[in-house]
Enzyme design. Structure first.
Site, PDB file in Angstrom:
ATOM      1  CG  ASP A 161      -2.010   1.028   1.163  1.00 53.71           C
ATOM      2  OD1 ASP A 161      -2.325   1.485   0.051  1.00 53.71           O
ATOM      3  OD2 ASP A 161      -2.559   1.394   2.220  1.00 53.71           O
TER       4      ASP A 161
ATOM      5  CG  ASN B  18      -6.696  -2.235  -6.747  1.00 53.76           C
ATOM      6  OD1 ASN B  18      -5.762  -2.990  -6.478  1.00 53.76           O
ATOM      7  ND2 ASN B  18      -7.111  -1.314  -5.886  1.00 53.76           N
TER       8      ASN B  18
END
Length: 327
Positions: free
Chosen positions: A48, A96
């Site tokens: 991340d 995503n």
């Protein structure tokens, strides 16, 4: 009192990590400490912070993902150096797909290049690196899917180390897909409902081949304290450790990696000591024991060597219970 406060703030700022010679010494010290204890055999990472890192340094989002890919190469090297058997990377989740088209295209282009580069790298074949995907790759563009499948096929016979790339992956969806496959096999009399157990469920998940997918340690970069639908089955029921660290993925350093492993090792040691205390108490209530018997029982119960069992017996908490049993 003021001097103590100043010294404490200096330590907390980790100023020494910004001086190359001190950083090298600190990294070497942690490495020596980590190598004295068992290394986790399956590490999973939630990568991340690529976009936030790019914004922080004034670069484009696409550039941030490129820096993230470079970090992946470094971590793979560290895993090989330490003897980690499996590395699983959360590279692209099902969520995503909701990102802007331009960003998705840049990520997919980077994925194609990296899969091809890994497949053609002589080091992959020399080190016998098995590259596997986990996820619903039917969701991917055809050209990306082609590179993923080709890399999986080319490395399919390797078994020295495993790189599992979670791509088009969602943890809940993995469980649903596994349940559907299992239901079809039950309906077709391939398996009997009474035979279903945890090992069999594991066989129906995305990584349906050896080694089994149990995860020892999950690392999340970027500071967010959540697991984001990542490996819910593989991280449950086996005392999986979770380590959250502040650096964004592109700036993830070797000392961050080593700290995560050290935290895992400390937690594992504490867990084994607690289990050992329980074993000693149980044996005491069941009529006593000899030290050799206890050592063998601890080795079996904790799945450790006799030498490790002997070391645990010397721990003050365990010794205290042993003394009680012999008094």
């Amino acid at each position: 009192m003021k001097l103590k406060s100043v010294l404490r703030n200096l330590l907390l700022s980790r100023w020494y990590e910004r001086i190359p010679i001190l950083y090298a010494w600190y990294e070497h010290s942690i490495m020596k400490e980590v190598l004295k204890n068992p290394i986790p055999q399956h590490i999973a990472i939630i990568q991340d912070g690529n976009r936030r890192f790019a914004k922080m340094i004034g670069e484009s989002t696409e550039k941030g993902h490129k820096y993230g890919a470079d970090a992946t190469e470094r971590v793979l090297n560290w895993c090989e150096e330490l003897g980690v058997k499996q590395l699983t990377l959360y590279s692209f989740s099902t969520e995503n797909f909701n990102r802007p088209e331009g960003e998705k295209k840049a990520i997919f282009d980077l994925m194609k290049a990296k899969f091809k580069e890994t497949r053609e790298n002589p080091r992959t074949h020399k080190s016998r690196l098995r590259v596997r995907y986990m996820g619903d790759i039917e969701m991917l563009p055809e050209d990306v899917k082609k590179e993923v499948l080709l890399t999986d096929e080319v490395t399919s016979e390797y078994d020295n180390m495993f790189l599992n790339v979670a791509i088009a992956y969602g943890g809940r969806q993995e469980l649903v897909d596994g349940a559907k496959k299992m239901a079809r096999d039950i309906q077709s009399d391939v398996i009997e409902p009474a035979d279903v157990n945890e090992d069999m469920v594991d066989d129906y998940l995305y990584l349906d081949k050896t080694p089994k997918s149990k995860v020892d340690l999950i690392i999340r970069t970027g500071g967010d304290e959540r697991t984001s639908n990542f490996l819910p089955w593989q991280s449950s029921g086996n005392e999986c450790g979770i380590y959250i660290c502040a650096p964004f993925w592109p700036e993830f350093r070797k000392i961050d990696f080593l700290r995560a492993i050290r935290t895992y090792q400390i937690r594992e040691k504490e867990h084994k000591i607690k289990q050992a205390v329980k074993v000693v108490k149980l044996k005491r209530h069941n009529g006593g024991f000899s030290k050799d018997e206890l050592k063998n029982d601890l080795s079996e119960a904790l799945k450790i060597t006799l030498k490790e069992a002997e070391a645990i017996m010397k721990n003050p908490l365990v010794m205290k219970e042993i003394v009680k049993a012999s008094s």
